[in-house]
Design an enzyme around this catalytic site. Structure first.
Site, PDB file in Angstrom:
ATOM      1  N   ASP A   1      35.905  38.824  36.904  1.00  0.00           N
ATOM      2  CA  ASP A   1      35.306  39.960  35.722  1.00  0.00           C
ATOM      3  C   ASP A   1      33.987  40.176  35.948  1.00  0.00           C
ATOM      4  OD1 ASP A   1      34.621  37.195  35.148  1.00  0.00           O
ATOM      5  OD2 ASP A   1      35.620  37.503  33.060  1.00  0.00           O
ATOM      6  N   ARG A   2      33.230  39.357  36.711  1.00  0.00           N
ATOM      7  CA  ARG A   2      31.595  39.635  36.652  1.00  0.00           C
ATOM      8  C   ARG A   2      31.415  40.374  37.902  1.00  0.00           C
ATOM      9  NH1 ARG A   2      28.065  34.519  34.650  1.00  0.00           N
ATOM     10  NH2 ARG A   2      29.450  34.457  32.609  1.00  0.00           N
TER      11      ARG A   2
ATOM     12  N   ASP B   1      36.839  34.358  38.804  1.00  0.00           N
ATOM     13  CA  ASP B   1      38.136  35.056  38.085  1.00  0.00           C
ATOM     14  C   ASP B   1      38.103  36.615  38.321  1.00  0.00           C
ATOM     15  OD1 ASP B   1      36.071  35.243  36.147  1.00  0.00           O
ATOM     16  OD2 ASP B   1      37.440  35.059  34.637  1.00  0.00           O
TER      17      ASP B   1
ATOM     18  N   SER C   1      36.175  30.807  35.236  1.00  0.00           N
ATOM     19  CA  SER C   1      35.286  31.842  35.397  1.00  0.00           C
ATOM     20  C   SER C   1      34.557  31.629  36.667  1.00  0.00           C
ATOM     21  CB  SER C   1      34.349  32.190  34.364  1.00  0.00           C
ATOM     22  OG  SER C   1      33.940  33.494  34.709  1.00  0.00           O
ATOM     23  N   HIS C   2      33.096  31.301  36.377  1.00  0.00           N
ATOM     24  CA  HIS C   2      32.005  31.299  37.320  1.00  0.00           C
ATOM     25  C   HIS C   2      31.739  29.748  37.378  1.00  0.00           C
ATOM     26  CE1 HIS C   2      30.528  31.812  33.550  1.00  0.00           C
ATOM     27  NE2 HIS C   2      29.645  30.881  33.663  1.00  0.00           N
TER      28      HIS C   2
ATOM     29  N   LYS D   1      35.861  42.529  31.216  1.00  0.00           N
ATOM     30  CA  LYS D   1      35.075  42.927  32.042  1.00  0.00           C
ATOM     31  C   LYS D   1      35.670  42.845  33.288  1.00  0.00           C
ATOM     32  CE  LYS D   1      32.336  38.574  31.653  1.00  0.00           C
ATOM     33  NZ  LYS D   1      32.491  37.758  30.582  1.00  0.00           N
TER      34      LYS D   1
ATOM     35  N   ASP E   1      32.474  37.067  40.474  1.00  0.00           N
ATOM     36  CA  ASP E   1      32.658  35.476  40.437  1.00  0.00           C
ATOM     37  C   ASP E   1      34.033  35.004  40.289  1.00  0.00           C
ATOM     38  OD1 ASP E   1      33.974  36.906  38.104  1.00  0.00           O
ATOM     39  OD2 ASP E   1      33.437  35.375  36.539  1.00  0.00           O
TER      40      ASP E   1
HETATM   41  C1  G1P Z   1      28.560  33.060  29.167  1.00  0.00           C
HETATM   42  C2  G1P Z   1      27.675  34.504  28.843  1.00  0.00           C
HETATM   43  C3  G1P Z   1      28.546  35.615  28.093  1.00  0.00           C
HETATM   44  C4  G1P Z   1      29.871  35.601  28.727  1.00  0.00           C
HETATM   45  C5  G1P Z   1      30.588  34.288  28.834  1.00  0.00           C
HETATM   46  C6  G1P Z   1      31.853  34.459  29.628  1.00  0.00           C
HETATM   47  O1  G1P Z   1      28.861  32.471  27.814  1.00  0.00           O
HETATM   48  O2  G1P Z   1      26.388  34.163  28.468  1.00  0.00           O
HETATM   49  O3  G1P Z   1      27.993  36.625  28.121  1.00  0.00           O
HETATM   50  O4  G1P Z   1      30.620  36.529  27.879  1.00  0.00           O
HETATM   51  O5  G1P Z   1      30.028  33.455  29.722  1.00  0.00           O
HETATM   52  O6  G1P Z   1      31.810  34.962  30.806  1.00  0.00           O
HETATM   53  P1  G1P Z   1      27.818  31.500  27.280  1.00  0.00           P
HETATM   54  O7  G1P Z   1      27.852  30.487  28.106  1.00  0.00           O
HETATM   55  O8  G1P Z   1      26.316  32.115  26.974  1.00  0.00           O
HETATM   56  O9  G1P Z   1      28.485  31.369  25.724  1.00  0.00           O
HETATM   57 ZN    ZN Z   2      34.786  35.212  35.085  1.00  0.00          ZN
END
Ligand code: G1P
Ligand code: ZN
Length: 551
Positions: free
Chosen positions: A289-290, A287, A120-121, A384, A285
């Site tokens: 989705d954000r 991938d 992801s990010h 998302k 981000d």
């Molecule tokens: C974080 C975000 C959460 C999101 C997840 C995946 O998770 O807070 O809302 O769904 O990334 O993108 P966390 O690191 O808080 O468990």
């Molecule tokens: Zn992501």
């Protein structure tokens, strides 16, 4: 059709379990170098196939965000999918697919499931993070019962199956055979773009861009959405070239941190706060989705964004019939709750993580959902969806012909403003962080009925959730303290980090009076931040004077 032959040897490779393959909030995420250990990826993939199987004769979707190790992992998984008997694998060109595009392909092509390669990010590159996530037939992340079963399987695994075959060429769309399996290399954007065409009035948005009166900048952060944004924004919608910033996916995201927030999307933020700022700024981000939404000198919190989209949904063709309900993760601000109440539709509060929205969406109980962590989505997919949120905003802007800030301020005037902020303390010693949470948990009974900052504590608990659709129950999802004036403090530990522990503190304060909507969130929340520290002893227990990231 190239054909490496049907009779490629299948090898059964003996292996030993790794103890640390428990999926977190969103799949298994680890440092790249852990994934590079012999058998590490293979073990996990075999555990997935063993758990979700039988997979014989099924279709799998496969792709990732292009981060370092994506190319290697895709080839390994293709060989394993073939050795395990999948009939067909749809893989994105160059191994690329955004997370929403995987969800879209699973649903549109009626696949059995999909694998997303992404962290992801989180930063990429050889020293960065890698990840793998399994999605089920509805297109969404595997529910917790499945991820826990995968984890159990990973602890008893003794061998995995893999085909002996050379790498497949993935650079062009086309069809290949891998043993008995058909591998179709698909254009990563086609199906996704077709879905966006169904949901939005793209001609109206095109008209908005026509003549250069309306300008936007979209920061793809050198991650996976570059090709999607080029094609849809600059292609279909006619936005001028240069609208998409950092549009080429790079294995290390150009050295950046592909997280669309005010800290990491620096160049985008500079443009929106600079001279001749465009009308809309947006980013996604790693991938895809954000999303982050900005107006000129104006930041839309993700919680507000969800509420604004809910309130304006009927302006958009795909949602013109109205919303069946909405959902938000527990730490997300309650701005959307007020819209739901005004519309007379249900609002669900779920634990953090997209997987908890799946049942509600499948059952038709909610149409829109979102998280404070820059995640917004709807029943069009089961993930998302960053670019979708941007198109949603564009469609609303095209219809209302107002600026981003004006729309949000009008929204506050009508519903009241939820000042909101998240404070992250990263890289904490895990034991200390857990001790802090444990101490808080012990204080809960005493907190109830106590007064904090002159207000009564209305609720103090450790959030638990029972899924209204399948009755599954989840506990320990975050400490929430609600005060009588609607202010709220939430504490939880991250489930996606790969180093130490991350403490997240979420602050929210409700302000109904429009005359008091002009404060900086920092000012508006200063008292609550001090209370949050006093209650949990953050500074004392972590030794940190301030959070590392504030969003
Ligand atoms: C974080 C975000 C959460 C999101 C997840 C995946 O998770 O807070 O809302 O769904 O990334 O993108 P966390 O690191 O808080 O468990
Ligand atoms: Zn992501």
């Amino acid at each position: 059709m190239s054909d490496p032959g049907d009779s490629l040897p299948i090898r059964t490779v003996p292996t030993r379990p790794f103890q640390d393959q428990r999926p977190g909030t969103s799949g298994l995420r680890k440092k790249v170098r852990l994934f590079q250990q012999p058998h590490y990826l293979e073990n996990f993939v075999q555990a997935v196939f063993d758990t979700v199987g039988p997979v014989q004769g099924r279709t799998l979707v496969l792709g990732g965000d292009g981060r370092y190790h994506n190319d290697v992992a895709v080839q390994v998984i293709l060989r394993m999918a073939a050795a395990n008997g999948f009939a067909r694998v749809l893989v994105g060109r160059d191994g690329l697919l955004s997370t929403p595009a995987v969800s879209c392909l699973i649903r549109r092509r009626k696949a059995f499931g999909g694998i997303v390669l992404s962290a992801s990010h989180n930063p990429g590159g050889p020293e960065g993070d890698f990840g793998i996530k399994y999605n089920v037939a509805n297109g969404g992340p595997a529910p917790e019962a499945v991820t826990e079963a995968i984890y159990r399987r990973s602890r008893e695994i003794r061998s995995y199956r893999i085909l002996e075959a050379p790498d497949l060429p993935l650079g062009e769309p086309g069809v290949h055979r891998l043993g008995e399996t058909t591998v179709e290399v698909v254009d990563p954007v086609d199906d996704y773009a077709a879905l966006m065409e169904e949901l939005f009035d793209l001609d109206a948005i095109r008209a908005l861009f026509a003549g250069g009166r309306f300008r936007m900048v979209y920061d793809a952060m050198h991650a996976v959405t570059g090709p999607y944004a080029h094609r849809i924004l600059e292609g279909r919608l006619g936005a001028p070239p240069g609208t998409v910033l950092h549009g080429r996916p790079l294995p290390d995201f150009g050295g950046g941190h592909p997280d669309p927030n005010l800290t990491y999307a620096r160049e985008l933020v500079a443009r929106l706060w600079g001279e001749e700022a465009p009308d809309l700024g947006a980013a996604s981000d790693g991938d895809g989705d954000r999303n982050m939404i900005l107006g000129p000198r104006f930041f839309v919190t993700p919680s507000d964004s969800l509420a604004v989209l809910a309130a304006n949904a009927t302006l958009v063709p795909g949602y013109a019939r109205g919303l069946s309900g909405v959902a938000r993760s527990m730490p997300t601000s309650r701005a959307v709750d007020r819209v739901a109440a005004a519309l007379g539709i249900p609002c669900y509060e779920t634990p953090t993580g997209w997987k908890f929205f799946g049942n509600l969406l499948d059952a038709g109980r909610v149409t829109l959902c979102g998280e404070e962590s820059f995640g917004t989505g709807s029943d069009h997919l089961r993930e998302k969806d960053g670019l979708w949120a941007v198109l949603f905003w564009l469609n609303v802007l095209a219809v209302r012909r107002q600026g981003v800030a004006e729309i949000v301020r009008e929204h506050w005037a009508r519903y009241g403003r939820h000042y909101y902020s998240r404070h992250d303390y990263e890289g904490l010693d895990r034991e200390r962080a857990e001790a802090l949470m444990e101490a808080l948990r012990k204080r809960l009974p005493a907190l109830r009925g106590e007064r904090l900052g002159g207000r009564e504590v209305e609720l103090a608990d450790d959030f638990a959730y029972t899924d209204p659709v399948d009755g599954s129950h989840t506990e320990g999802q975050g400490i929430r303290i609600l005060l009588e004036d609607g202010a709220r403090i939430v504490y939880r530990l991250s489930g996606t980090g790969t180093e130490g522990a991350t403490l997240r503190v979420y602050l929210e304060r409700y302000e109904p009076d429009p005359a008091r909507h002009g404060l900086e969130p920092r000012e508006a929340l200063a008292e609550l931040a001090a209370l949050a520290d006093a209650v949990a002893g953050i500074r004392e227990r972590t030794g940190r004077e301030r959070p590392d990231v504030v969003t």
